[in-house]
Motif scaffolding. Structure first.
Motif, short mmCIF file in Angstrom:
data_model
loop_
_atom_site.label_atom_id
_atom_site.label_comp_id
_atom_site.label_asym_id
_atom_site.label_seq_id
_atom_site.Cartn_x
_atom_site.Cartn_y
_atom_site.Cartn_z
N ILE A 105 0.83 -1.20 0.00
CA ILE A 105 0.00 0.00 0.00
C ILE A 105 0.87 1.25 0.00
CG2 ILE A 105 -1.67 1.31 1.37
CD1 ILE A 105 -2.90 -1.37 2.21
N GLY A 106 2.01 1.20 0.70
CA GLY A 106 2.92 2.34 0.70
C GLY A 106 3.47 2.62 -0.69
N GLN A 107 3.75 1.57 -1.46
CA GLN A 107 4.23 1.75 -2.83
C GLN A 107 3.15 2.33 -3.73
OE1 GLN A 107 5.67 -2.10 -4.00
NE2 GLN A 107 7.55 -1.95 -2.78
N GLY A 108 1.91 2.19 -3.30
CA GLY A 108 0.80 2.76 -4.06
C GLY A 108 0.58 4.24 -3.79
N GLY A 109 1.46 4.85 -2.99
CA GLY A 109 1.38 6.29 -2.78
C GLY A 109 0.71 6.71 -1.49
N VAL A 110 0.34 5.75 -0.64
CA VAL A 110 -0.32 6.09 0.62
C VAL A 110 0.73 6.17 1.73
CG1 VAL A 110 -2.08 5.42 2.29
CG2 VAL A 110 -2.40 4.89 -0.14
N THR A 111 0.80 7.31 2.40
CA THR A 111 1.72 7.48 3.52
C THR A 111 1.07 6.93 4.79
OG1 THR A 111 2.67 9.47 2.51
CG2 THR A 111 3.04 9.14 4.87
N LEU A 112 1.70 5.91 5.37
CA LEU A 112 1.13 5.25 6.55
C LEU A 112 1.97 5.56 7.79
CD1 LEU A 112 0.36 1.76 4.96
CD2 LEU A 112 -1.28 3.57 5.48
N GLU A 113 1.30 5.78 8.89
CA GLU A 113 1.96 6.08 10.17
C GLU A 113 1.67 4.95 11.16
OE1 GLU A 113 1.52 9.30 13.85
OE2 GLU A 113 0.73 9.78 11.85
N ALA A 114 2.73 4.44 11.77
CA ALA A 114 2.57 3.34 12.73
C ALA A 114 1.95 3.85 14.02
CB ALA A 114 3.92 2.69 12.99
N ARG A 115 0.93 3.11 14.49
CA ARG A 115 0.33 3.36 15.79
C ARG A 115 0.22 2.02 16.50
NH1 ARG A 115 -4.78 7.39 14.29
NH2 ARG A 115 -3.56 8.97 13.14
N GLY A 116 1.22 1.72 17.30
CA GLY A 116 1.29 0.39 17.90
C GLY A 116 1.61 -0.63 16.84
N ASN A 117 0.81 -1.68 16.75
CA ASN A 117 1.01 -2.73 15.75
C ASN A 117 0.20 -2.50 14.48
OD1 ASN A 117 2.73 -4.16 17.49
ND2 ASN A 117 0.98 -5.18 18.48
N GLU A 118 -0.42 -1.35 14.36
CA GLU A 118 -1.26 -1.06 13.20
C GLU A 118 -0.78 0.23 12.53
OE1 GLU A 118 -5.13 -0.93 14.89
OE2 GLU A 118 -5.30 -3.11 15.09
N TYR A 119 -1.34 0.51 11.34
CA TYR A 119 -0.94 1.68 10.57
C TYR A 119 -2.18 2.47 10.14
CZ TYR A 119 3.74 -0.33 10.23
OH TYR A 119 4.97 -0.83 10.52
N TRP A 120 -2.00 3.80 10.10
CA TRP A 120 -3.10 4.68 9.70
C TRP A 120 -2.58 5.68 8.66
CZ3 TRP A 120 -8.19 4.54 11.50
CH2 TRP A 120 -8.43 3.63 12.52
N GLY A 121 -3.48 6.09 7.79
CA GLY A 121 -3.15 7.10 6.78
C GLY A 121 -4.40 7.72 6.21
N HIS B 2 -7.04 2.37 7.57
CA HIS B 2 -6.48 1.53 8.61
C HIS B 2 -5.89 0.26 7.99
CE1 HIS B 2 -7.36 -1.06 12.43
NE2 HIS B 2 -6.12 -0.65 12.41
N VAL B 3 -4.64 -0.05 8.30
CA VAL B 3 -3.97 -1.26 7.79
C VAL B 3 -3.48 -2.09 8.97
CG1 VAL B 3 -2.14 -2.18 6.32
CG2 VAL B 3 -3.22 0.00 5.74
N ARG B 4 -3.80 -3.39 8.94
CA ARG B 4 -3.40 -4.31 10.02
C ARG B 4 -2.48 -5.39 9.45
NH1 ARG B 4 -8.97 -6.19 12.69
NH2 ARG B 4 -9.29 -6.81 10.51
N PRO B 5 -1.18 -5.29 9.72
CA PRO B 5 -0.23 -6.30 9.20
C PRO B 5 -0.52 -7.70 9.72
CG PRO B 5 0.92 -4.35 10.01
CD PRO B 5 -0.49 -4.21 10.46
#
Length: 552
Positions: A22-38, A51-54
């Protein structure tokens, strides 16, 4: 649809880092604990709702309620079907695509290997061209992009520069790519004169043409300012990878560069820089790469958005091409597909039109886009002279005949009837021709002949001769009687032997007499003796009237 073996899809998803994808798709994601938001890639927003959950390898957009796994993301981001999304992720993870099960077609392995080599060569060349643009030898190309085109971010579109000479072939060879793969990638050509290979785009700015999975399938080369060439643009020839008739330039970046993110419409333009300029301004533009828009390209556009806004150049070639687009679209229309048309000022393309006032005029033109149905109706509405009205009605009938969707056909016929633009009986029969009624077809043809013959009578005779002929006419539709009486009562409507007055009648008017004129040359042929012409025309009217009565 291709079926994958059990467990293969799970392996593909496990091999995919969804955060990196998703990051390569141009979305800047910020880590919040074990999850990511953008910020949502689907709409414009200021507060992160994406919301992205690895751990579970999935995403959820709370603003649009779009969610899914890595395969769903590729489908959303690249506007591609499920199978292509799986193949994209498998290739990205260096996984072999399994052979199709028994009963499904098996691809030729040699051809598959050749195609894979061509794709690798094309990918290398795209990167090589990008590197060359950044070097000293790309200075002229960078200046052209900045000063002549105003391109803000060349890397977003993969723009590059191809040096002249054998530099490309030498660099590709060192990277392990054969001359055959370069030929298949559409970047080299064999000279018929000296039998040597040379770079197609040597000394030119290079624009990669990529599929919706962002893979280069071909290239275009633009001559730089100050360079001498009779050919402004060169394209890759047809190859294993590239078929110009089925590709839309900018399809891989259009969603990311759109203001809305989630596409509901696409702006179809002709040129590469039309697309780049509009996408950089946030408009969802893709290019047909010329005026020859194909049905495959229309299908590709409609697979991404429900509405196509056709915005070709404002010159005569562009407007003629717009009519061809309309013709190509008619058989493809259904209840979910829409098309409209933007008419630009003469001799301006979308790029120049946008840049002349930073998009103010372009925004207004988009808001005033003419729906396909209105374009057909307005062609008839604006026609004033007899000849123009005949051509417009012929055009409307051809459009009705080309429609394959019953609802579209019925609705357009009804719109023409409601506007009193054509004879109601003629249109209703025309809209029902797909029912296979030979009687309706015969009645339509005979009624059109009746209209033609009455027109001939009006055009050939003076008001005085027409008045003398009225008592000799066979029984006709009362609407014709009304019009003919008004023509006789007001000789001023006869101008140079042509009917130029729109008679205000609730169901029929003088231009409707021209519903289907097959006698234009005969009608305009001068020098015939009026009395003799009148007698023959009256005899034709009697015969046609009897044929109509026989059909009921």
């Amino acid at each position: 649809m291709m079926k994958f073996p059990a467990g293969f899809l799970d392996k593909v998803k496990k091999q995919t880092d969804i955060v990196a994808l998703i990051g390569q798709g141009g979305v800047t994601l910020e880590a919040r604990g074990n999850e990511y938001w953008g910020l949502s890639p689907f709409i414009q927003e200021t507060t992160a709702s994406f919301h992205v959950r690895p751990a579970s390898q999935d995403f959820h957009c709370f603003a649009t309620d779009k969610h899914g796994d890595a395969i769903d993301w590729v489908q959303f981001h690249h506007n591609c079907p499920f199978v292509d999304a799986v193949k994209y992720l498998a290739e990205r993870a260096n996984m072999e695509i399994p052979a199709p099960p028994a009963g499904q077609p098996v691809r030729d392995h040699a051809q598959q290997a050749r195609r894979k080599a061509a794709q690798a060569a094309a990918q290398f060349c795209m990167s090589y061209f990008q590197d060359c643009l950044k070097q000293d030898r790309g200075q002229a190309a960078r200046t052209y992009l900045k000063n002549s085109r105003g391109v803000q971010d060349p890397a977003r579109f993969g723009l590059g520069f191809c040096p002249p000479g054998d530099a490309l072939q030498h660099a590709a060879s060192q990277a392990g790519h054969t001359i055959e793969s370069l030929l298949d990638a559409g970047v080299m050509r064999l000279s018929e004169r000296n039998k040597k290979h040379y770079p197609i785009f040597g000394g030119r700015l290079v624009l990669p043409i990529r599929d919706r999975r962002s893979r280069p399938v071909g290239f275009a080369g633009r001559v730089l300012d100050g360079e001498q060439s009779d050919i402004k643009y060169l394209n890759s020839p047809a190859t294993l990878l590239f078929d110009k008739k089925s590709v839309l330039y900018g399809a891989d970046t259009v969603r990311f560069n759109s203001r809305k993110g989630d596409l509901s419409s696409l702006i179809l333009v002709e040129g590469y820089f039309d697309t780049i300029t509009l996408q950089e301004a946030g408009f969802p533009a893709v290019a047909s790469m010329g005026t020859a828009v194909t049905q495959d390209q229309l299908e590709a556009a409609w697979s991404m958005a429900s509405t196509i806004i056709t915005c070709l150049d404002g010159n005569q070639a562009g407007q003629i091409a717009s009519e061809r687009v309309l013709d190509g679209a008619l058989p493809l229309l259904d209840g979910k597909r829409r098309m409209s048309f933007v008419t630009l000022p003469a001799d301006l393309d979308p790029d120049a039109f946008y840049r002349q006032d930073h998009g103010v005029g372009f925004d207004q033109a988009l808001k005033a886009a003419e729906p396909l149905s209105e374009r057909i109706l307005n062609t008839v509405r604006v026609a004033q002279r007899v000849e123009d009205r005949v051509s417009a009605l012929d055009r409307a009938r051809a459009c009705l005949s080309a429609l394959t969707d019953k609802d579209w056909r019925t609705s357009l016929a009804a719109a023409l009837q409601e506007a009193d633009l054509c004879h109601r009986a003629s249109l209703s029969r025309l809209s029902d021709l797909n029912k296979g009624s030979l009687t309706s077809l015969a009645r339509l043809r005979i009624r059109n002949r009746l209209q033609d013959t009455i027109l001939l009578l009006v055009a050939r005779l003076s008001p005085e001769d027409l008045r003398a002929a009225l008592p000799k006419l066979p029984p006709l539709d009362p609407a014709y009687d009304t019009i003919l009486a008004q023509i006789v009562a007001d000789p001023t409507i006869k101008v140079a032997g042509k009917v130029d007055l729109v008679v205000p009648h609730p169901g029929l008017d003088a231009p409707s007499l021209l519903d289907q004129s097959r006698n234009r040359e005969e009608r305009n042929r001068p020098g015939k003796e009026a009395g003799k012409g009148r007698d023959r025309i009256l005899e034709d009217l009697r015969r046609i009237s009897e044929q109509l009565r026989d059909l009921g």
